[in-house]
Design a protein around this motif. Structure first.
Motif, mmCIF file in Angstrom:
data_model
loop_
_atom_site.group_PDB
_atom_site.id
_atom_site.type_symbol
_atom_site.label_atom_id
_atom_site.label_comp_id
_atom_site.label_asym_id
_atom_site.label_seq_id
_atom_site.Cartn_x
_atom_site.Cartn_y
_atom_site.Cartn_z
ATOM 1 N N ASP A 166 0.856 -1.188 0.000
ATOM 2 C CA ASP A 166 0.000 0.000 0.000
ATOM 3 C C ASP A 166 0.889 1.235 0.000
ATOM 4 O OD1 ASP A 166 -2.099 1.712 0.082
ATOM 5 O OD2 ASP A 166 -2.774 1.176 2.098
ATOM 6 N N ARG A 167 1.090 1.804 -1.160
ATOM 7 C CA ARG A 167 1.976 2.957 -1.298
ATOM 8 C C ARG A 167 1.342 4.019 -2.177
ATOM 9 N NH1 ARG A 167 3.814 0.831 2.355
ATOM 10 N NH2 ARG A 167 5.969 0.185 2.780
ATOM 11 N N HIS A 199 14.095 10.702 -13.476
ATOM 12 C CA HIS A 199 13.144 11.401 -12.628
ATOM 13 C C HIS A 199 13.372 10.961 -11.190
ATOM 14 C CE1 HIS A 199 11.227 7.693 -14.193
ATOM 15 N NE2 HIS A 199 10.823 7.543 -12.931
ATOM 16 N N VAL A 200 12.772 11.689 -10.271
ATOM 17 C CA VAL A 200 12.822 11.311 -8.860
ATOM 18 C C VAL A 200 11.465 10.733 -8.494
ATOM 19 C CG1 VAL A 200 13.114 12.118 -6.491
ATOM 20 C CG2 VAL A 200 14.493 13.104 -8.330
ATOM 21 N N MET A 201 11.479 9.600 -7.786
ATOM 22 C CA MET A 201 10.233 8.995 -7.332
ATOM 23 C C MET A 201 10.220 8.938 -5.813
ATOM 24 S SD MET A 201 8.646 5.170 -7.899
ATOM 25 C CE MET A 201 9.218 4.594 -6.290
ATOM 26 N N LEU A 202 9.134 9.399 -5.226
ATOM 27 C CA LEU A 202 8.925 9.258 -3.793
ATOM 28 C C LEU A 202 7.929 8.133 -3.563
ATOM 29 C CD1 LEU A 202 8.456 13.017 -2.788
ATOM 30 C CD2 LEU A 202 10.583 11.746 -3.177
ATOM 31 N N SER A 203 8.265 7.221 -2.676
ATOM 32 C CA SER A 203 7.376 6.135 -2.279
ATOM 33 C C SER A 203 6.930 6.407 -0.853
ATOM 34 C CB SER A 203 8.111 4.787 -2.366
ATOM 35 O OG SER A 203 7.337 3.750 -1.782
ATOM 36 N N LEU A 204 5.617 6.524 -0.648
ATOM 37 C CA LEU A 204 5.082 6.981 0.629
ATOM 38 C C LEU A 204 3.995 6.042 1.133
ATOM 39 C CD1 LEU A 204 4.645 10.692 -0.499
ATOM 40 C CD2 LEU A 204 6.562 9.782 0.821
ATOM 41 N N ALA A 205 4.122 5.610 2.379
ATOM 42 C CA ALA A 205 3.016 4.915 3.016
ATOM 43 C C ALA A 205 1.892 5.912 3.251
ATOM 44 C CB ALA A 205 3.469 4.301 4.339
ATOM 45 N N THR A 221 -3.034 4.541 12.397
ATOM 46 C CA THR A 221 -3.537 3.691 13.462
ATOM 47 C C THR A 221 -2.459 3.542 14.525
ATOM 48 O OG1 THR A 221 -2.743 1.743 12.287
ATOM 49 C CG2 THR A 221 -5.027 2.400 11.908
ATOM 50 N N ALA A 222 -2.860 3.116 15.697
ATOM 51 C CA ALA A 222 -1.905 2.976 16.785
ATOM 52 C C ALA A 222 -0.785 2.031 16.379
ATOM 53 C CB ALA A 222 -2.615 2.450 18.025
ATOM 54 N N GLY A 223 0.444 2.518 16.491
ATOM 55 C CA GLY A 223 1.591 1.672 16.173
ATOM 56 C C GLY A 223 1.884 1.541 14.699
ATOM 57 N N SER A 224 1.135 2.239 13.815
ATOM 58 C CA SER A 224 1.378 2.081 12.387
ATOM 59 C C SER A 224 2.696 2.734 11.993
ATOM 60 C CB SER A 224 0.230 2.708 11.594
ATOM 61 O OG SER A 224 0.120 4.086 11.870
ATOM 62 N N ALA A 225 3.232 2.283 10.863
ATOM 63 C CA ALA A 225 4.520 2.798 10.412
ATOM 64 C C ALA A 225 4.393 4.254 10.023
ATOM 65 C CB ALA A 225 5.013 1.972 9.218
ATOM 66 N N THR A 226 5.254 5.095 10.565
ATOM 67 C CA THR A 226 5.280 6.503 10.224
ATOM 68 C C THR A 226 6.707 6.925 9.950
ATOM 69 O OG1 THR A 226 5.446 7.099 12.554
ATOM 70 C CG2 THR A 226 3.244 7.068 11.594
ATOM 71 N N MET A 227 6.859 8.079 9.280
ATOM 72 C CA MET A 227 8.184 8.584 8.999
ATOM 73 C C MET A 227 8.902 8.899 10.307
ATOM 74 S SD MET A 227 9.339 11.884 6.733
ATOM 75 C CE MET A 227 8.094 11.576 5.511
ATOM 76 N N ARG A 228 10.130 8.464 10.435
ATOM 77 C CA ARG A 228 10.873 8.687 11.655
ATOM 78 C C ARG A 228 11.304 10.141 11.770
ATOM 79 N NH1 ARG A 228 14.662 3.709 13.087
ATOM 80 N NH2 ARG A 228 15.817 5.421 13.994
ATOM 81 N N ALA A 229 11.567 10.575 12.984
ATOM 82 C CA ALA A 229 11.964 11.961 13.224
ATOM 83 C C ALA A 229 13.464 12.163 13.077
ATOM 84 C CB ALA A 229 11.526 12.390 14.629
#
Length: 418
Positions: A166-167, A199-205, A221-229
């Protein structure tokens, strides 16, 4: 005093052909050699009579630059964006050339800016001039990845490889030029289109792009993968690995014990850019810990109610779950780099070996299955070693005494292709 060795000035040119820094004009005025792509040489005022090298193969340009430095001739190298970011600076330094760098905005920074997204927690990988599979696996594993593409390894090809994940994709073409085009799309749509190279491609959850209603993102959702800080998206997990069984939802203690899991994960060697299968995943603990270490993970499990997704969400990783019984469920899956086989018979192991992953790790509780598994892997060309793991854990006794409580012994086999 001895003669000062001149440095090679490396200047970035942005996608619109604008030089990075006002100091470039002065450097060009005094240069005896200017090196760059034809479009970059045409974008700056190279003085009449100045020697130029149009970049193609890099070796001749490096030889000319080394000769210029030895002769004390001022030299300028023109490059795209930030030359120190997947750029020519690395090759110049490897050749022993002293450099001074004037960077422009990199294409990756520009692509995230056009998308209106932060990128301090994103991974940046390249598919240019190398096997594109590590870049693809990074997109499968992490929630925010920028890919520097190449002909034959661009958004169309990566879109094919992201089927089942899912991207959301952002494809940035001709950045900074009148022909600039920034397209939000899906892997399936990207696979069906032709894109300008490079080209540049960004792949994003989906969790990284809240508010893009046109692409129907789901709320985090709780605990879902997110971009790290931070800027280490594949760093070792802060919470560690070989976690206790209590960190996972499991049924009737049907979970690879922490002591066994520690060695299994070590033998699988997960890292960013690799794809690991967890076959007979159960709770998914082995695959999840591979994902915590940066690998892309496919979990194959016949029980549709197995708690793999809940466990993956709890630990903040993205594991693709394929529901079905192996070996039939393995058909059509992308080729793995390593496979953990935690369930199934020799037919499953044979199907895995047929896919030729570099490493196969098998855990067996029944001794009568050990020899057939070893013979099968050796017949398939794998070098096999193994050991029995028998752990005894501390347990309390009444009155403050302690005892050792034995866990069931397990044989762990590792097969590796030469």
């Amino acid at each position: 005093m001895g003669r000062v060795t001149p440095t090679v000035l490396v200047a970035g040119i942005d996608a619109a052909g604008r030089p990075a820094h006002p100091a470039l004009a002065e450097a060009l005025a005094g240069a005896g050699l200017v090196v760059g792509a034809a479009r970059h040489l045409a974008a700056v005022p190279v003085p009449p009579g100045c020697a130029t090298v149009v970049l193609g193969p890099l070796a001749p340009a490096l030889d000319r630059l080394a000769a210029a430095v030895a002769a004390g001739t001022p030299a300028v190298v023109l490059a795209s964006g930030d030359p120190g970011f997947f750029g020519i600076v690395r090759r110049l330094r490897a050749a022993g050339l002293p450099v001074r760098v004037l960077p422009a905005v990199s294409s990756v920074a520009a692509a995230f800016a056009r998308a209106g997204l932060p990128w301090d927690g994103a991974a940046v990988v390249t598919a240019h001039g190398r096997d594109p599979r590590p870049a693809l696996n990074a997109c499968r594993a992490l929630p925010a990845v920028a890919v520097l593409t190449a002909p034959g390894a661009g958004a169309a090809e990566l879109g094919v490889g992201l089927a089942g994940w899912d991207r959301r994709l952002v494809v940035a073409e001709h950045l900074g030029t009148p022909d600039e085009r920034v397209t939000w799309t899906t892997p399936a749509e990207a696979a069906a289109r032709t894109w300008a190279d490079p080209h540049v491609m960004l792949s994003l959850a989906p969790e990284t792009v809240p508010g893009r209603v046109d692409l129907a993102p789901r709320p985090p959702t709780a605990g879902s993968a997110t971009m790290r800080a931070d800027d280490q998206p594949a760093a070792a997990p802060a919470g560690g690995w070989a976690l206790p069984e209590s960190e996972y939802v499991h049924r009737d203690s049907m979970i690879t014990k922490a002591e066994v899991r520690a060695l299994a994960v070590a033998r699988l060697r997960p890292r960013l850019g690799r794809l690991v299968w967890d076959v007979g995943a159960g709770s998914g603990s082995v695959g999840i810990e591979c994902a915590l270490l940066g690998a892309a993970v496919l979990a194959v499990e016949r029980d549709p109610d197995a708690p793999i997704r809940a466990n993956a969400a709890r630990h903040g990783v993205d594991v693709r779950v394929v529901t079905g019984a192996a070996p039939a469920a393995l058909a059509g899956l992308p080729d793995p780099d390593a496979v953990f086989v935690g369930g199934g018979g020799t037919d499953v192991l044979a199907a895995v070996a047929d896919r030729r992953p570099h490493r196969v790790v098998v855990t067996l509780a029944a001794l009568d299955r050990v020899a057939p598994a070893v013979h099968l892997l050796r017949a398939a060309g794998y070098a096999v070693d193994g050991c029995q793991l028998a752990a005894a854990r501390l347990a309390d006794l009444p009155g403050g005494s302690l005892r050792l409580a034995a866990t069931n012994p397990v044989v762990l086999l590792t097969g590796e292709l030469p």
